[in-house]
Scaffold this active site. Structure first.
Site, PDB file in Angstrom:
ATOM      1  N   ARG A  40       0.820  -1.221   0.000  1.00  0.00           N
ATOM      2  CA  ARG A  40       0.000   0.000   0.000  1.00  0.00           C
ATOM      3  C   ARG A  40       0.851   1.266   0.000  1.00  0.00           C
ATOM      4  NH1 ARG A  40      -5.094  -1.396   3.996  1.00  0.00           N
ATOM      5  NH2 ARG A  40      -5.855  -3.203   2.829  1.00  0.00           N
TER       6      ARG A  40
ATOM      7  N   ASP B   4     -15.346   7.706  10.505  1.00  0.00           N
ATOM      8  CA  ASP B   4     -14.235   6.811  10.201  1.00  0.00           C
ATOM      9  C   ASP B   4     -12.956   7.629  10.142  1.00  0.00           C
ATOM     10  OD1 ASP B   4     -14.149   3.730   9.073  1.00  0.00           O
ATOM     11  OD2 ASP B   4     -12.430   4.909   8.404  1.00  0.00           O
TER      12      ASP B   4
END
Length: 266
Positions: A32, A139
């Protein structure tokens, strides 16, 4: 990515978010963050680590978005929604009859399937008509919060939605996408929030969903977070956690009702 780089990335991730990255996540983190190196045209993880080690670095948002995992689905762990519809909401409607106020928090809402599932359950109860009902969906990852706000999903993402709630969806003419209807969207406010920093909302909340979030935190961080949840819940407030989580030996602020459902203890 050297062991020293990974150690530094783990330390910065913990400092910024409270997330404890385990060693077996190294390959995932490498994959990532390598994308971030390419995007920033950096030549090494040494350079990237030096960048994110700076205070108030603009890359922190992308770094956090990269290391967080956002696996979710509509009506995941369906027994939670069955309990809410069949037992908890009728109790709350009796308890809150004078104020006609109901507050729910989806903490770790990812791309929005959880808060939309909650909202569909609430909208399906005609007896809540005229009530002041709000869902806060938060979030850490700004990208997934923005996806949640849109309320549009590939049609196969909606396969788990029970038949009685499918009336809250609109399907496009090519049957490729579903959009959540505005009557459901209107109940939800989406916000970016780091659970370990200050919370701008005052509450109190009747229900908190925090599922498959604390598995990324160490035990002291979990205890601190669950204490804060207890503080912002109403008396008799309820907490739903993920199937791989439990509060045993973490906090005494909640009593178990079975299958990852908890009630605030007096």
């Amino acid at each position: 990515m050297t062991e020293k780089n990974f150690g530094m990335i783990k330390a910065i991730a913990y400092k910024l978010t409270g997330i404890s990255l385990s060693d077996h996540k190294k390959n995932m983190v490498y994959g990532r963050l390598a994308r971030r190196l390419r995007a920033l045209r950096l030549n090494s993880f040494d350079q990237y680590c030096a960048l994110i080690d700076q205070e108030n670095c603009s890359e922190h948002v992308e770094f956090i978005n990269s290391i967080t995992t956002n696996l979710t689905s509509f009506f995941r762990e369906k027994h939670h929604f069955d309990f809410m519809a069949g037992q908890l909401l009728p109790q709350l409607m009796r308890k809150n009859l004078k104020t006609k106020r109901l507050r729910v928090w989806s903490a770790g809402c990812s791309t929005g399937e959880e808060p939309y599932s909650i909202a569909m359950v609430l909208r399906s109860l005609a007896s809540l008509s005229g009530w002041d009902v709000r869902i806060l969906a938060t979030d850490l990852d700004t990208n997934v919060v923005n996806k949640g706000k849109n309320g549009v999903y590939p049609v196969d993402r909606a396969e788990n939605i029970p038949d009685e709630y499918r009336r809250f969806l609109k399907t496009d003419k090519n049957h490729e996408w579903v959009r959540v209807k505005s009557s459901v969207c209107d109940l939800i406010t989406f916000k970016q929030l780091n659970l370990l920093q200050d919370w701008p909302m005052k509450g109190p909340f009747d229900i908190i969903f925090c599922r498959n979030v604390v598995i990324y935190f160490d035990a002291p961080t979990q205890k601190k977070l669950f204490d804060r949840y207890a503080n912002i819940l109403t008396d008799d407030g309820h907490l739903f956690i993920g199937h791989s989580e439990n509060l045993h030996n973490v906090t005494n602020r909640f009593q178990a009702l079975g299958r990852t459902i908890y009630k605030k203890a007096h």
